[in-house]
Design a protein around this motif. Structure first.
Motif, PDB file in Angstrom:
ATOM      1  N   LEU A  73     -13.107 -17.890   7.835  1.00 29.45           N
ATOM      2  CA  LEU A  73     -13.733 -18.594   9.130  1.00 29.45           C
ATOM      3  C   LEU A  73     -12.558 -19.699   9.546  1.00 29.45           C
ATOM      4  O   LEU A  73     -11.728 -19.851   9.004  1.00 29.45           O
ATOM      5  CB  LEU A  73     -14.012 -19.851   7.744  1.00 29.45           C
ATOM      6  N   THR A  74     -13.326 -20.097  11.084  1.00 26.56           N
ATOM      7  CA  THR A  74     -12.070 -20.394  11.608  1.00 26.56           C
ATOM      8  C   THR A  74     -12.517 -21.166  12.764  1.00 26.56           C
ATOM      9  O   THR A  74     -14.232 -21.320  13.225  1.00 26.56           O
ATOM     10  CB  THR A  74     -11.641 -19.817  12.709  1.00 26.56           C
ATOM     11  N   TRP A  75     -13.275 -22.920  12.856  1.00 23.45           N
ATOM     12  CA  TRP A  75     -13.214 -23.895  13.426  1.00 23.45           C
ATOM     13  C   TRP A  75     -12.066 -24.415  14.794  1.00 23.45           C
ATOM     14  O   TRP A  75     -11.239 -24.900  14.693  1.00 23.45           O
ATOM     15  CB  TRP A  75     -14.906 -24.849  12.775  1.00 23.45           C
ATOM     16  N   LEU A  76     -12.687 -25.241  15.314  1.00 19.57           N
ATOM     17  CA  LEU A  76     -11.915 -26.147  16.586  1.00 19.57           C
ATOM     18  C   LEU A  76     -11.757 -27.896  15.612  1.00 19.57           C
ATOM     19  O   LEU A  76     -12.535 -28.135  15.445  1.00 19.57           O
ATOM     20  CB  LEU A  76     -12.753 -26.069  18.022  1.00 19.57           C
ATOM     21  N   PRO A  77     -10.313 -27.711  15.929  1.00 16.11           N
ATOM     22  CA  PRO A  77     -10.350 -29.277  15.164  1.00 16.11           C
ATOM     23  C   PRO A  77     -11.139 -30.355  16.277  1.00 16.11           C
ATOM     24  O   PRO A  77     -10.851 -30.488  17.373  1.00 16.11           O
ATOM     25  CB  PRO A  77      -8.194 -29.361  16.109  1.00 16.11           C
ATOM     26  N   HIS A  82     -30.516 -21.693  -3.012  1.00 20.73           N
ATOM     27  CA  HIS A  82     -28.560 -21.550  -2.748  1.00 20.73           C
ATOM     28  C   HIS A  82     -28.017 -21.318  -3.668  1.00 20.73           C
ATOM     29  O   HIS A  82     -28.114 -22.050  -4.231  1.00 20.73           O
ATOM     30  CB  HIS A  82     -29.276 -22.818  -0.823  1.00 20.73           C
ATOM     31  N   ILE A  83     -26.399 -21.433  -3.427  1.00 16.71           N
ATOM     32  CA  ILE A  83     -25.939 -21.127  -3.563  1.00 16.71           C
ATOM     33  C   ILE A  83     -24.636 -21.757  -3.263  1.00 16.71           C
ATOM     34  O   ILE A  83     -23.900 -21.162  -1.176  1.00 16.71           O
ATOM     35  CB  ILE A  83     -25.095 -20.146  -4.829  1.00 16.71           C
ATOM     36  N   ASP A  84     -23.943 -23.289  -3.430  1.00 16.53           N
ATOM     37  CA  ASP A  84     -22.736 -23.446  -2.662  1.00 16.53           C
ATOM     38  C   ASP A  84     -21.541 -23.262  -3.417  1.00 16.53           C
ATOM     39  O   ASP A  84     -21.042 -23.065  -4.345  1.00 16.53           O
ATOM     40  CB  ASP A  84     -22.405 -25.101  -2.367  1.00 16.53           C
ATOM     41  N   MET A  85     -20.836 -22.806  -1.931  1.00 18.90           N
ATOM     42  CA  MET A  85     -19.199 -22.601  -2.466  1.00 18.90           C
ATOM     43  C   MET A  85     -18.235 -23.724  -1.761  1.00 18.90           C
ATOM     44  O   MET A  85     -17.961 -23.182  -0.352  1.00 18.90           O
ATOM     45  CB  MET A  85     -18.892 -21.062  -1.889  1.00 18.90           C
ATOM     46  N   SER A  86     -16.823 -24.525  -2.207  1.00 15.88           N
ATOM     47  CA  SER A  86     -16.245 -25.381  -1.727  1.00 15.88           C
ATOM     48  C   SER A  86     -15.159 -24.222  -1.387  1.00 15.88           C
ATOM     49  O   SER A  86     -14.680 -24.054  -2.916  1.00 15.88           O
ATOM     50  CB  SER A  86     -16.328 -26.359  -2.184  1.00 15.88           C
ATOM     51  N   LEU A  87     -15.012 -24.564  -0.318  1.00 13.99           N
ATOM     52  CA  LEU A  87     -13.266 -24.230   0.065  1.00 13.99           C
ATOM     53  C   LEU A  87     -12.175 -24.813  -0.255  1.00 13.99           C
ATOM     54  O   LEU A  87     -12.707 -25.994   0.075  1.00 13.99           O
ATOM     55  CB  LEU A  87     -13.398 -22.829   1.116  1.00 13.99           C
ATOM     56  N   PRO A  88     -10.959 -24.370  -0.271  1.00  9.63           N
ATOM     57  CA  PRO A  88      -9.800 -25.402  -0.658  1.00  9.63           C
ATOM     58  C   PRO A  88      -9.743 -26.241   1.146  1.00  9.63           C
ATOM     59  O   PRO A  88      -9.770 -25.758   1.896  1.00  9.63           O
ATOM     60  CB  PRO A  88      -8.403 -24.324  -0.152  1.00  9.63           C
ATOM     61  N   VAL A  89      -9.001 -27.267   0.575  1.00 11.11           N
ATOM     62  CA  VAL A  89      -9.312 -28.376   1.190  1.00 11.11           C
ATOM     63  C   VAL A  89      -7.776 -28.197   2.085  1.00 11.11           C
ATOM     64  O   VAL A  89      -6.668 -27.671   1.724  1.00 11.11           O
ATOM     65  CB  VAL A  89      -8.870 -30.231   0.518  1.00 11.11           C
ATOM     66  N   LEU A  90      -8.087 -28.091   3.473  1.00  7.18           N
ATOM     67  CA  LEU A  90      -7.274 -27.890   4.740  1.00  7.18           C
ATOM     68  C   LEU A  90      -6.059 -28.995   5.239  1.00  7.18           C
ATOM     69  O   LEU A  90      -7.536 -30.122   5.557  1.00  7.18           O
ATOM     70  CB  LEU A  90      -6.967 -26.533   5.491  1.00  7.18           C
ATOM     71  N   ALA A  91      -4.941 -29.420   5.183  1.00  5.02           N
ATOM     72  CA  ALA A  91      -4.327 -30.774   6.129  1.00  5.02           C
ATOM     73  C   ALA A  91      -4.907 -29.650   7.771  1.00  5.02           C
ATOM     74  O   ALA A  91      -3.879 -28.503   7.407  1.00  5.02           O
ATOM     75  CB  ALA A  91      -3.445 -31.525   6.038  1.00  5.02           C
ATOM     76  N   ALA A  92      -4.978 -30.079   8.915  1.00  5.17           N
ATOM     77  CA  ALA A  92      -4.801 -29.564  10.174  1.00  5.17           C
ATOM     78  C   ALA A  92      -4.565 -31.278  10.585  1.00  5.17           C
ATOM     79  O   ALA A  92      -4.866 -31.707  10.858  1.00  5.17           O
ATOM     80  CB  ALA A  92      -5.598 -28.528  10.035  1.00  5.17           C
ATOM     81  N   SER A  93      -4.138 -31.024  12.369  1.00  3.97           N
ATOM     82  CA  SER A  93      -4.248 -31.651  13.717  1.00  3.97           C
ATOM     83  C   SER A  93      -5.227 -31.710  14.788  1.00  3.97           C
ATOM     84  O   SER A  93      -5.178 -30.552  14.954  1.00  3.97           O
ATOM     85  CB  SER A  93      -2.922 -32.450  13.617  1.00  3.97           C
ATOM     86  N   SER A  94      -4.746 -32.031  15.733  1.00  3.63           N
ATOM     87  CA  SER A  94      -5.910 -32.152  17.163  1.00  3.63           C
ATOM     88  C   SER A  94      -4.938 -30.908  17.979  1.00  3.63           C
ATOM     89  O   SER A  94      -5.470 -31.081  18.723  1.00  3.63           O
ATOM     90  CB  SER A  94      -6.221 -33.456  17.490  1.00  3.63           C
ATOM     91  N   ASN A  95      -3.805 -31.510  16.938  1.00  7.47           N
ATOM     92  CA  ASN A  95      -3.073 -30.447  18.164  1.00  7.47           C
ATOM     93  C   ASN A  95      -2.952 -28.635  17.514  1.00  7.47           C
ATOM     94  O   ASN A  95      -2.469 -27.923  18.494  1.00  7.47           O
ATOM     95  CB  ASN A  95      -1.342 -30.945  17.751  1.00  7.47           C
ATOM     96  N   VAL A 100      -8.541 -23.997  13.555  1.00  5.54           N
ATOM     97  CA  VAL A 100      -8.627 -24.265  11.811  1.00  5.54           C
ATOM     98  C   VAL A 100      -8.535 -23.246  11.246  1.00  5.54           C
ATOM     99  O   VAL A 100      -9.797 -23.128  11.586  1.00  5.54           O
ATOM    100  CB  VAL A 100      -8.615 -25.576  11.444  1.00  5.54           C
ATOM    101  N   SER A 101      -8.039 -22.757  10.180  1.00  5.79           N
ATOM    102  CA  SER A 101      -8.619 -21.050   9.533  1.00  5.79           C
ATOM    103  C   SER A 101      -8.571 -21.058   8.332  1.00  5.79           C
ATOM    104  O   SER A 101      -7.696 -22.060   7.542  1.00  5.79           O
ATOM    105  CB  SER A 101      -8.128 -19.635  10.196  1.00  5.79           C
ATOM    106  N   THR A 102      -9.343 -20.587   7.504  1.00  2.92           N
ATOM    107  CA  THR A 102      -9.093 -20.538   5.796  1.00  2.92           C
ATOM    108  C   THR A 102      -9.921 -19.181   5.289  1.00  2.92           C
ATOM    109  O   THR A 102     -10.661 -18.702   7.138  1.00  2.92           O
ATOM    110  CB  THR A 102     -10.055 -21.576   5.312  1.00  2.92           C
ATOM    111  N   SER A 103     -10.507 -18.823   4.660  1.00  2.00           N
ATOM    112  CA  SER A 103     -11.073 -17.225   4.258  1.00  2.00           C
ATOM    113  C   SER A 103     -11.293 -17.479   2.942  1.00  2.00           C
ATOM    114  O   SER A 103     -11.133 -18.545   1.610  1.00  2.00           O
ATOM    115  CB  SER A 103      -9.385 -16.429   3.808  1.00  2.00           C
TER     116      SER A 103
END
Length: 343
Positions: A187-191, A218-231, A235-238
């Motif tokens: 999963l990848t998204w823009l900051p 439905h079934i919900d699955m929460s992924l780990p928290v990530l720290a990132a910045s606008s720079n 931002v990606s996780t899997s």
């Protein structure tokens, strides 16, 4: 206000009332203030409590409504919108907007250390332009009778991603939430403009064929928290296939109703700005350490608490993995869980 607001406020109040005061110090009024602005919300809330002193167990006072809560009409709560910090600090400047918060009583506070179920809050129904990402917001809590400012703080809204869609992988238009490569889904998204802390949640849909109504589930699955910045460029996780299947199996354990695949999923994203990130980090440190020196982060001038911003309504719908080819096709693997898929 959700139960999470109460959970976050609890350690802050316990620390502020136990550590902020000395029995020999001159008494002064110290409010505990909690407010999270969400630019997508139709209503904004501010929680204001009184800190207190006593000779007995401090927690025993928390169960008394009048010990921790201001009476209606005691204080005023305003949110001032400014174009810049220079304008805000200018003695002659007038805010772009002034949002007045009204006293309201909620009746759904869960039972715990603090008095329940009634809980006073201050609320404002947001109109167009009230929450603008271009403004700096100043929260002001004052004595209603005299106008004396008891506490204040500033924050900025989380803002937006540089473009839409904010979700880039899987692309909501052209790709699927698939596990074909390395048996994991990225999963990848823009900051976001002032995003600092992110958490993604995957919602997988299915239907029960012979149950009425044949409703979408439905079934919900929460992924780990990530720290990132606008720079950061992205931002990606899997999400590992093994984790996905384990969550499905746990959620549907013992449920053998015949289920239908629904080949769409929803990606939810929660994001907060730097002050809330700092506050949550401080709570995590307090909970994980025996060191009494750790304290809850506060950005409230004249009081304790947190004034910050978040976004919790971000979502995008994507196509789900529809492969049924052995040995790694998702539909095939779901059938092996013995929870009703593919029968």
């Amino acid at each position: 206000m959700s139960k999470y607001v109460y959970i976050l406020l609890l350690p802050l109040l316990l620390w502020s009332c136990e550590a902020e005061f000395s029995p020999n110090a001159e008494w002064r009024e110290v409010p505990s203030v909690f407010c999270l602005l969400d630019q997508d919300d139709t209503v904004s809330y501010v929680r204001v409590q009184k800190c207190y002193l006593g000779n007995d167990d401090l927690k025993s006072y928390a169960t008394i409504f009048d010990s921790t809560n201001y009476a209606e009409g005691d204080i005023s709560v305003h949110l001032l919108a400014w174009r810049s910090e220079d304008e805000m600090n200018s003695p002659d400047a007038v805010p772009v907007r002034t949002l007045v918060f009204d006293y309201a009583m909620l009746s759904d506070k869960t039972e715990g250390i603090f008095s329940s179920p009634m809980q006073p809050v201050y609320k404002h129904r947001n109109e167009d332009g009230d929450l603008d990402t271009a403004f700096i917001y100043q929260l002001v809590v004052a004595k209603a009778a005299t106008g004396e400012v008891l506490a204040s703080a500033t924050t900025s809204l989380v803002g937006d991603a540089p473009r839409e869609p904010w979700l880039t992988s899987p692309n909501p238009v052209s790709s699927r939430l698939g596990f074909h490569r390395n048996r994991s889904c990225q999963l990848t998204w823009l900051p976001f403009a002032r995003g600092r802390r992110y958490q993604a949640t995957v919602r997988y849909h299915y239907r029960c064929r012979y149950q009425r109504p044949d409703s979408l589930r439905h079934i919900d699955m929460s992924l780990p928290v990530l720290a990132a910045s606008s720079n950061d460029a992205a931002v990606s996780t899997s999400l590992a296939m093994s984790t996905f299947l384990a969550n499905v199996e746990t959620s549907l354990h013992g449920d053998t109703a015949t289920k239908l695949y629904v080949d769409t999923a929803v990606i939810f994203l929660s994001v907060c700005n730097e002050p809330l990130h700092a506050y949550l980090n401080s709570i995590e440190l307090m909970n994980s350490s025996l060191d009494q020196e750790y304290a809850a982060y506060s950005n409230i001038e004249g009081g304790v608490g947190i004034f910050a911003a978040r976004r919790t309504a971000l979502r995008d719908t994507v196509l789900a993995d529809n492969s049924d080819v052995r040995p790694y096709g998702l539909h095939f693997l779901l059938e092996q869980l013995d929870v009703g898929f593919g029968r």
